[in-house]
Design a protein around this motif. Structure first.
Motif, PDB file in Angstrom:
ATOM      1  N   GLN A  91      -2.348  -2.911 -11.410  1.00 41.22           N
ATOM      2  CA  GLN A  91      -0.563  -2.912 -11.524  1.00 41.22           C
ATOM      3  C   GLN A  91      -0.328  -1.407 -11.960  1.00 41.22           C
ATOM      4  O   GLN A  91      -0.901  -0.678 -12.716  1.00 41.22           O
ATOM      5  CB  GLN A  91      -0.319  -3.974 -12.651  1.00 41.22           C
ATOM      6  CG  GLN A  91      -0.714  -5.186 -12.588  1.00 41.22           C
ATOM      7  CD  GLN A  91      -0.284  -5.985 -13.425  1.00 41.22           C
ATOM      8  OE1 GLN A  91      -0.237  -5.621 -14.799  1.00 41.22           O
ATOM      9  NE2 GLN A  91      -0.262  -7.314 -13.253  1.00 41.22           N
ATOM     10  N   CYS A  92       1.032  -1.217 -11.625  1.00 41.62           N
ATOM     11  CA  CYS A  92       1.663   0.121 -12.251  1.00 41.62           C
ATOM     12  C   CYS A  92       3.077  -0.168 -12.287  1.00 41.62           C
ATOM     13  O   CYS A  92       3.712  -1.067 -11.541  1.00 41.62           O
ATOM     14  CB  CYS A  92       1.292   1.296 -11.347  1.00 41.62           C
ATOM     15  SG  CYS A  92       2.140   1.268  -9.674  1.00 41.62           S
ATOM     16  N   SER A  93       4.004   0.592 -12.960  1.00 41.31           N
ATOM     17  CA  SER A  93       5.252   0.438 -13.052  1.00 41.31           C
ATOM     18  C   SER A  93       6.081   1.699 -12.800  1.00 41.31           C
ATOM     19  O   SER A  93       7.130   1.710 -12.848  1.00 41.31           O
ATOM     20  CB  SER A  93       5.531   0.199 -14.711  1.00 41.31           C
ATOM     21  OG  SER A  93       4.931  -1.205 -14.801  1.00 41.31           O
ATOM     22  N   GLY A  94       5.496   2.775 -12.530  1.00 37.34           N
ATOM     23  CA  GLY A  94       5.958   3.750 -11.915  1.00 37.34           C
ATOM     24  C   GLY A  94       5.092   4.838 -11.168  1.00 37.34           C
ATOM     25  O   GLY A  94       3.981   4.614 -11.249  1.00 37.34           O
ATOM     26  N   GLY A  95       5.580   6.061 -10.983  1.00 37.54           N
ATOM     27  CA  GLY A  95       5.239   6.973 -10.462  1.00 37.54           C
ATOM     28  C   GLY A  95       4.800   7.083  -8.905  1.00 37.54           C
ATOM     29  O   GLY A  95       5.464   6.124  -8.409  1.00 37.54           O
ATOM     30  N   VAL A  96       4.035   7.711  -8.387  1.00 47.25           N
ATOM     31  CA  VAL A  96       3.979   7.933  -6.791  1.00 47.25           C
ATOM     32  C   VAL A  96       2.619   6.989  -6.713  1.00 47.25           C
ATOM     33  O   VAL A  96       1.675   7.483  -7.227  1.00 47.25           O
ATOM     34  CB  VAL A  96       3.751   9.294  -6.438  1.00 47.25           C
ATOM     35  CG1 VAL A  96       3.588   9.448  -4.885  1.00 47.25           C
ATOM     36  CG2 VAL A  96       5.250  10.068  -6.824  1.00 47.25           C
ATOM     37  N   ILE A  97       2.768   5.990  -5.525  1.00 53.07           N
ATOM     38  CA  ILE A  97       1.572   5.432  -5.111  1.00 53.07           C
ATOM     39  C   ILE A  97       1.151   6.062  -3.894  1.00 53.07           C
ATOM     40  O   ILE A  97       2.179   6.612  -2.913  1.00 53.07           O
ATOM     41  CB  ILE A  97       1.696   4.073  -5.122  1.00 53.07           C
ATOM     42  CG1 ILE A  97       2.754   3.628  -4.115  1.00 53.07           C
ATOM     43  CG2 ILE A  97       2.026   3.681  -6.525  1.00 53.07           C
ATOM     44  CD1 ILE A  97       2.927   1.975  -4.243  1.00 53.07           C
ATOM     45  N   ARG A  98      -0.041   5.944  -3.455  1.00 55.04           N
ATOM     46  CA  ARG A  98      -0.562   6.232  -2.054  1.00 55.04           C
ATOM     47  C   ARG A  98      -1.299   5.321  -1.281  1.00 55.04           C
ATOM     48  O   ARG A  98      -2.117   4.828  -1.872  1.00 55.04           O
ATOM     49  CB  ARG A  98      -1.333   7.651  -1.943  1.00 55.04           C
ATOM     50  CG  ARG A  98      -0.458   8.741  -2.406  1.00 55.04           C
ATOM     51  CD  ARG A  98      -1.006  10.290  -2.466  1.00 55.04           C
ATOM     52  NE  ARG A  98       0.013  11.406  -2.756  1.00 55.04           N
ATOM     53  CZ  ARG A  98       0.411  11.484  -3.784  1.00 55.04           C
ATOM     54  NH1 ARG A  98       0.195  10.929  -4.696  1.00 55.04           N
ATOM     55  NH2 ARG A  98       1.175  12.437  -3.912  1.00 55.04           N
ATOM     56  N   ALA A  99      -0.739   5.043   0.033  1.00 56.73           N
ATOM     57  CA  ALA A  99      -1.567   3.915   0.714  1.00 56.73           C
ATOM     58  C   ALA A  99      -2.268   4.818   1.746  1.00 56.73           C
ATOM     59  O   ALA A  99      -1.580   5.736   2.447  1.00 56.73           O
ATOM     60  CB  ALA A  99      -0.653   3.043   1.435  1.00 56.73           C
ATOM     61  N   GLU A 116      -6.207   0.943   1.507  1.00 53.80           N
ATOM     62  CA  GLU A 116      -6.289   1.018  -0.126  1.00 53.80           C
ATOM     63  C   GLU A 116      -4.917   1.643  -0.456  1.00 53.80           C
ATOM     64  O   GLU A 116      -4.361   2.458   0.098  1.00 53.80           O
ATOM     65  CB  GLU A 116      -7.315   1.800  -0.448  1.00 53.80           C
ATOM     66  CG  GLU A 116      -8.738   1.613  -0.006  1.00 53.80           C
ATOM     67  CD  GLU A 116     -10.005   2.245  -0.503  1.00 53.80           C
ATOM     68  OE1 GLU A 116      -9.440   3.503  -1.158  1.00 53.80           O
ATOM     69  OE2 GLU A 116     -11.221   1.912  -0.716  1.00 53.80           O
ATOM     70  N   ILE A 117      -4.468   1.213  -1.636  1.00 49.27           N
ATOM     71  CA  ILE A 117      -3.357   1.765  -2.578  1.00 49.27           C
ATOM     72  C   ILE A 117      -3.883   2.202  -3.865  1.00 49.27           C
ATOM     73  O   ILE A 117      -4.669   1.455  -4.547  1.00 49.27           O
ATOM     74  CB  ILE A 117      -2.206   0.713  -2.352  1.00 49.27           C
ATOM     75  CG1 ILE A 117      -1.566   0.623  -1.163  1.00 49.27           C
ATOM     76  CG2 ILE A 117      -1.060   1.468  -3.196  1.00 49.27           C
ATOM     77  CD1 ILE A 117      -0.520  -0.517  -1.182  1.00 49.27           C
ATOM     78  N   HIS A 118      -3.414   3.375  -4.176  1.00 40.13           N
ATOM     79  CA  HIS A 118      -3.990   4.011  -5.250  1.00 40.13           C
ATOM     80  C   HIS A 118      -2.734   4.676  -6.135  1.00 40.13           C
ATOM     81  O   HIS A 118      -1.705   5.145  -5.436  1.00 40.13           O
ATOM     82  CB  HIS A 118      -4.846   5.177  -5.526  1.00 40.13           C
ATOM     83  CG  HIS A 118      -6.260   4.678  -4.788  1.00 40.13           C
ATOM     84  ND1 HIS A 118      -6.485   4.799  -3.499  1.00 40.13           N
ATOM     85  CD2 HIS A 118      -7.292   4.571  -5.658  1.00 40.13           C
ATOM     86  CE1 HIS A 118      -7.839   4.466  -3.437  1.00 40.13           C
ATOM     87  NE2 HIS A 118      -8.271   4.256  -4.280  1.00 40.13           N
ATOM     88  N   ASP A 119      -2.546   4.404  -7.508  1.00 44.88           N
ATOM     89  CA  ASP A 119      -1.570   4.900  -8.369  1.00 44.88           C
ATOM     90  C   ASP A 119      -1.941   6.494  -8.454  1.00 44.88           C
ATOM     91  O   ASP A 119      -2.779   6.977  -7.902  1.00 44.88           O
ATOM     92  CB  ASP A 119      -1.380   4.111  -9.693  1.00 44.88           C
ATOM     93  CG  ASP A 119      -2.341   4.460 -10.663  1.00 44.88           C
ATOM     94  OD1 ASP A 119      -3.288   5.210 -10.367  1.00 44.88           O
ATOM     95  OD2 ASP A 119      -2.608   3.991 -11.419  1.00 44.88           O
ATOM     96  N   GLN A 120      -1.036   7.463  -9.072  1.00 45.07           N
ATOM     97  CA  GLN A 120      -1.115   8.647  -9.021  1.00 45.07           C
ATOM     98  C   GLN A 120      -2.170   8.995 -10.067  1.00 45.07           C
ATOM     99  O   GLN A 120      -2.342  10.239  -9.826  1.00 45.07           O
ATOM    100  CB  GLN A 120       0.413   9.390  -9.857  1.00 45.07           C
ATOM    101  CG  GLN A 120       0.845   8.739 -10.996  1.00 45.07           C
ATOM    102  CD  GLN A 120       1.980   9.091 -11.370  1.00 45.07           C
ATOM    103  OE1 GLN A 120       2.990   9.611 -10.539  1.00 45.07           O
ATOM    104  NE2 GLN A 120       2.264   9.585 -12.395  1.00 45.07           N
ATOM    105  N   ASP A 121      -2.828   8.292 -10.697  1.00 45.64           N
ATOM    106  CA  ASP A 121      -4.035   8.582 -11.477  1.00 45.64           C
ATOM    107  C   ASP A 121      -5.304   8.179 -10.854  1.00 45.64           C
ATOM    108  O   ASP A 121      -6.548   8.142 -11.331  1.00 45.64           O
ATOM    109  CB  ASP A 121      -3.991   7.846 -12.831  1.00 45.64           C
ATOM    110  CG  ASP A 121      -2.884   8.171 -13.763  1.00 45.64           C
ATOM    111  OD1 ASP A 121      -2.229   9.494 -13.766  1.00 45.64           O
ATOM    112  OD2 ASP A 121      -2.152   7.334 -14.385  1.00 45.64           O
TER     113      ASP A 121
END
Length: 146
Positions: A91-99, A116-121
Motif C-alpha cells: 500500500q501507499c498513500s502518496g508519492g510517485v508510483i511506477r508501473a 509490476e507496480i512499485h512505489d517511489q521507495d
C-alpha cells in the motif's frame, strides 16, 4: 518523456479515463513499457491508501502497451484485454508510483504480458499477468492513425 515518437506521453495529451488517471509514459520500447503516476487524493480509497482499481487500471494499460509499441509518429497500435489477474502486495498513500509491463510471449494477434507496480521507495505494490488481443488494423508495426 517517452522514447516513443508520436504517442501519448504526458497527462495533457491523455483523453477520457486515461486523463482522469493522469499518468505519463517514462519509456515505451518494443516489449516493455514504464508509466508513472503521482498519487493524488482522488486516487485513494476510504482507508487513505491507493485504490486497487487505480492499480489494476495502470496494470491493464502498461501490459497492453508492452505488446503494442509503434515506431511511427502519429500512429498507434491497439489491443484489448482478454484476461487479467492482479495480486496486491503493498500500500501507499502518496508519492510517485511506477508501473512496468513486459510482453512475455505471443503470436500474430494474441500476446501475454506481466506487470509490476512499485512505489517511489521501490516497494512492490502489485503484480499482474494478462492476455491481450491485437485489434484489427493494428497487427503490423505501422498501426493505425491516432
Amino acid at each position: 518523456m517517452s522514447e516513443q515518437q508520436g504517442h501519448i506521453t504526458s497527462a495533457k495529451d491523455l483523453t477520457g479515463f486515461h486523463n482522469l488517471l493522469g499518468y505519463h509514459h517514462e519509456s515505451w520500447t518494443e516489449g516493455e513499457t514504464v508509466i508513472a503516476l503521482e498519487v493524488r487524493p482522488e486516487h485513494l480509497n476510504l482507508a487513505g491508501v491507493i485504490h486497487g482499481g487505480v492499480l489494476t487500471a495502470l496494470m491493464d494499460i502498461v501490459m497492453a502497451d508492452s505488446g503494442t509499441y509503434c515506431p511511427y509518429p502519429g500512429r498507434r497500435r491497439k489491443a484489448l484485454t482478454l484476461t487479467m489477474t492482479t495480486t496486491f502486495t503493498g500500500q501507499c498513500s502518496g508519492g510517485v508510483i511506477r508501473a512496468t509491463g513486459r510482453k512475455r510471449a505471443g503470436g500474430k494477434r494474441i500476446f501475454n504480458s506481466t506487470g509490476e507496480i512499485h512505489d517511489q521507495d521501490g516497494n512492490l505494490l502489485a503484480i499482474a499477468e494478462g492476455t491481450f488481443r491485437i485489434r484489427s488494423g493494428s497487427e503490423g508495426p505501422e498501426g493505425v492513425p491516432i
